[in-house]
Design an enzyme around this catalytic site. Structure first.
Site, mmCIF file in Angstrom:
data_model
loop_
_atom_site.group_PDB
_atom_site.id
_atom_site.type_symbol
_atom_site.label_atom_id
_atom_site.label_comp_id
_atom_site.label_asym_id
_atom_site.label_seq_id
_atom_site.Cartn_x
_atom_site.Cartn_y
_atom_site.Cartn_z
ATOM 1 N N ARG A 59 67.319 57.421 36.033
ATOM 2 C CA ARG A 59 68.556 57.555 35.262
ATOM 3 C C ARG A 59 68.517 56.684 34.000
ATOM 4 N NH1 ARG A 59 71.925 55.740 40.439
ATOM 5 N NH2 ARG A 59 70.083 56.657 41.396
ATOM 6 N N ASP A 72 55.953 55.772 39.892
ATOM 7 C CA ASP A 72 57.143 54.982 40.214
ATOM 8 C C ASP A 72 56.870 54.081 41.418
ATOM 9 O OD1 ASP A 72 59.632 53.925 40.637
ATOM 10 O OD2 ASP A 72 60.530 55.783 41.396
ATOM 11 N N ASP A 104 64.372 50.293 41.000
ATOM 12 C CA ASP A 104 63.842 51.560 41.496
ATOM 13 C C ASP A 104 64.744 52.740 41.101
ATOM 14 O OD1 ASP A 104 62.109 53.251 42.758
ATOM 15 O OD2 ASP A 104 62.728 52.727 44.806
ATOM 16 N N LYS A 114 58.863 49.571 46.129
ATOM 17 C CA LYS A 114 58.983 50.515 47.242
ATOM 18 C C LYS A 114 58.085 50.074 48.396
ATOM 19 C CE LYS A 114 59.847 54.752 44.563
ATOM 20 N NZ LYS A 114 61.151 55.089 45.157
ATOM 21 N N LYS A 139 62.346 64.289 33.473
ATOM 22 C CA LYS A 139 61.957 62.920 33.856
ATOM 23 C C LYS A 139 60.435 62.819 33.939
ATOM 24 C CE LYS A 139 62.203 59.587 37.721
ATOM 25 N NZ LYS A 139 62.795 59.258 39.032
ATOM 26 N N GLU A 141 65.186 53.945 38.289
ATOM 27 C CA GLU A 141 64.714 53.936 36.907
ATOM 28 C C GLU A 141 64.866 55.284 36.215
ATOM 29 O OE1 GLU A 141 62.847 54.651 39.393
ATOM 30 O OE2 GLU A 141 61.799 56.390 38.606
ATOM 31 N N ASP A 198 56.433 61.656 40.281
ATOM 32 C CA ASP A 198 57.729 61.348 39.694
ATOM 33 C C ASP A 198 57.841 61.830 38.235
ATOM 34 O OD1 ASP A 198 60.233 60.447 40.338
ATOM 35 O OD2 ASP A 198 59.870 58.376 39.766
HETATM 36 N N1 BES Z 1 61.680 58.747 42.136
HETATM 37 C C1 BES Z 1 62.604 58.201 43.031
HETATM 38 C C2 BES Z 1 63.317 59.246 43.875
HETATM 39 C C3 BES Z 1 62.472 59.892 44.948
HETATM 40 C C4 BES Z 1 62.174 59.229 46.109
HETATM 41 C C5 BES Z 1 62.058 61.192 44.789
HETATM 42 C C6 BES Z 1 61.419 59.849 47.088
HETATM 43 C C7 BES Z 1 61.323 61.819 45.769
HETATM 44 C C8 BES Z 1 61.002 61.140 46.910
HETATM 45 C C9 BES Z 1 63.679 57.428 42.267
HETATM 46 O O1 BES Z 1 63.254 56.790 41.133
HETATM 47 C C10 BES Z 1 64.200 56.396 43.189
HETATM 48 O O2 BES Z 1 63.462 55.525 43.533
HETATM 49 N N2 BES Z 1 65.461 56.507 43.580
HETATM 50 C C11 BES Z 1 66.058 55.602 44.473
HETATM 51 C C12 BES Z 1 67.443 55.343 43.984
HETATM 52 C C13 BES Z 1 68.125 54.201 44.709
HETATM 53 C C14 BES Z 1 67.448 52.894 44.375
HETATM 54 C C15 BES Z 1 69.565 54.185 44.293
HETATM 55 C C16 BES Z 1 66.061 56.240 45.852
HETATM 56 O O3 BES Z 1 66.284 57.452 45.953
HETATM 57 O O4 BES Z 1 65.812 55.528 46.827
HETATM 58 ZN ZN ZN Z 2 61.618 57.583 40.199
HETATM 59 MN MN MN Z 3 62.491 54.846 41.545
#
Ligand code: BES
Ligand code: ZN
Ligand code: MN
Length: 493
Positions: free
Chosen positions: A351, A270, A347, A277, A265, A349, A288
């Protein structure tokens, strides 16, 4: 750093700035390769209570007349009976920290003892990788870079020439792994305004320079559009930076063996997109792209070692930003696989870029596909900062990765990839939704990916909790480069 194996059974004659020794808390005798006077001196220190051998205790001894070494560095190793992989790594880490803070230019390590069940090559590799990674200093955007450490040569002392070849190979392997980790750390630590998708592409191209066995290719948005990568492109819509799909194809093995594909990835920042966020610690989302960084670091090490393996790295690289052209919650996009996706949260993104990269990976007829991604905050809730999350559609592959994690100290823990979770991804308006609700977020993210990885053996490493550390020592860790290399090099043998 320069690593060398030295056959020496008389430590008095080892010419070095610093002789590094371990001391167990129940150490009764000192190695016979030390002169009698030195051994007596060490025993006296134990008697006076100045040397207890507690884990990570460090003691410097200066001007020991019985040895040619400029100094002796003693590192506590705890009880002999508890001596294991963790203890050995702690010994190496403590020694490295001390040495790098000192004016010492050259050091010679006498290993305190073999870890049960581990070969000499493993010990040598751990030594070289630990010392190499401990020299990492971020400097790219500092006007006054930190002073370079003086230490530049490390000898591993061995009293006989038995197993020499394995030890030498171990040192070389460890150094390449350490260099790969350092590259991944630097890429992770670079800010989002330097480390863009184009920057990652440029770094990937650099790897192929002058290497007949490496081919780097970068697909532009137009080409991705032609391939039908609507999920990946939906993420970059809000950004001024064009998305890139980077492939680094390394063929070091037999022509007839199918490659392993590593998919990393590469979200270089992000923000969450329209599903923005919160502001606190949003800067950390420059990390990210640590999945991509780990893949580049791994490829660099394979190339440095000219490893006899075939590996294809695939990096979907993009920013995730809000703007008037950004994808909105409720938008429906069509992936390269043909499945339609309702983007309920912009968010989620990772996947979206990964699913198209996974479809693209199929083109290489891979023997296995491993994706590496800072995918879910839920993984930090589940596993904290010690283990990466591992999910797989093929248990034998999962087992190999778990073993590689233990062997390298870069560990993962498996979570269930069960069908029952799939229904959380139900959408009334598309084939699937890109989020599965608050329950089991790491598993539903993997369930989403699994829909695009049905044609091959696949494993997913969620590195959200292990790719970087927070707080005063904020910085990328370079994980899981060590795990990936351990897996790839083990599979080669
Ligand atoms: N890059 C983030 C995941 C992340 C968050 C990694 C904090 C490390 C620290 C990912 O893109 C994301 O935002 N995931 C969301 C998914 C949710 C919207 C289903 C998350 O984990 O909040
Ligand atoms: Zn992310
Ligand atoms: Mn995200």
């Amino acid at each position: 750093m320069n690593f060398k194996l030295s056959i020496a059974n008389d430590y008095a004659r080892v010419k070095t700035d610093c002789l590094v020794l371990g001391c167990f808390s129940d150490q009764k005798r000192w190695p016979g390769s030390l002169p009698t006077t030195t051994r007596k001196q060490l025993t006296a220190l134990q008697g006076s209570g100045d040397l207890s051998g507690k884990p990570e205790e460090t003691r410097w001894l200066y001007q020991i007349s019985s040895v040619s070494a400029g100094r002796i560095l003693l590192i506590g190793c705890g009880p002999r009976a508890d001596w294991d992989e963790k203890g050995y790594r702690a010994f190496l880490g403590a020694a490295a920290r001390q040495l790098l803070r000192s004016p010492v230019k050259t050091a010679a390590f006498a290993l305190p003892g073999k870890v049960h069940g581990r070969a000499g090559g493993w010990h040598a590799s751990q030594l070289a990788s630990t010392l190499t990674t401990s020299t990492y200093r971020y400097h790219r955007t500092l006007s006054k870079p930190a002073a370079k450490p003086s230490l530049h040569r490390v000898n591993l002392l061995q009293d006989s020439s038995r197993g020499q070849a394995q030890l030498k190979a171990g040192l070389q392997r460890g150094q390449a792994i350490g260099n790969g980790i350092n590259t991944a750390r630097e890429l992770g630590d670079l800010p989002g305004n330097i480390c863009t998708p184009a920057y990652l592409a440029q770094r990937a191209r650099k790897l192929a320079k002058g290497q007949a066995s490496v081919t780097t290719r970068v697909l532009e948005e137009k080409q991705m559009e032609a391939l039908g990568m609507g999920a990946l492109l939906s993420v970059s819509r809000g950004s001024e930076q064009a998305a890139k799909l980077i492939t680094i194809d390394y063929r070091g093995g037999d022509k007839s063996t199918s490659p392993v594909a590593l998919v990393g990835k590469g979200i270089t920042f992000d923000s969450g997109g329209i599903s923005l966020k919160p502001g606190a610690r949003m800067d950390e989302m420059k990390y990210d792209m640590c999945g991509a960084a780990s893949v580049i670091g791994t490829m660099q090490a394979l190339i440095e070692l000219q490893a006899p393996v075939n590996v294809v790295a695939i990096i979907p690289a993009s920013e995730n930003l809000p703007s008037g052209s950004a994808t909105k919650p409720g938008d429906i996009v069509t992936s390269m696989a043909g499945l339609t996706i309702e983007v309920l949260n912009t968010d989620a993104e990772g996947r979206l870029v990964l699913c198209d990269a996974l479809s693209y990976a199929g083109k290489f007829k891979p023997s296995a596909v491993i994706d590496i991604a800072t995918l879910t905050g839920a993984c930090i809730v589940a596993l904290g900062h010690h283990n990466a999350g591992l999910l797989s559609n093929h248990q034998a592959l999962a087992d190999q990765l778990l073993t590689a994690g233990r062997d390298s100290g870069d560990t993962a823990w498996q979570l269930p990839l069960e069908k029952a979770y799939q229904k959380q991804l139900h959408s009334n308006f598309a084939d699937l939704a890109n989020i599965g609700g608050p329950a089991a977020g790491t598993i539903t993210a993997a369930c989403f990916l699994s829909r695009f990885a049905e044609k091959y053996h696949w494993a997913h490493l969620d590195i959200a909790g292990v790719a970087w550390t927070q707080g005063a020592k904020k910085g990328a860790t370079g994980r899981p480069v060590a795990l990936l290399l351990e897996y790839l090099l083990q599979a080669a043998n």
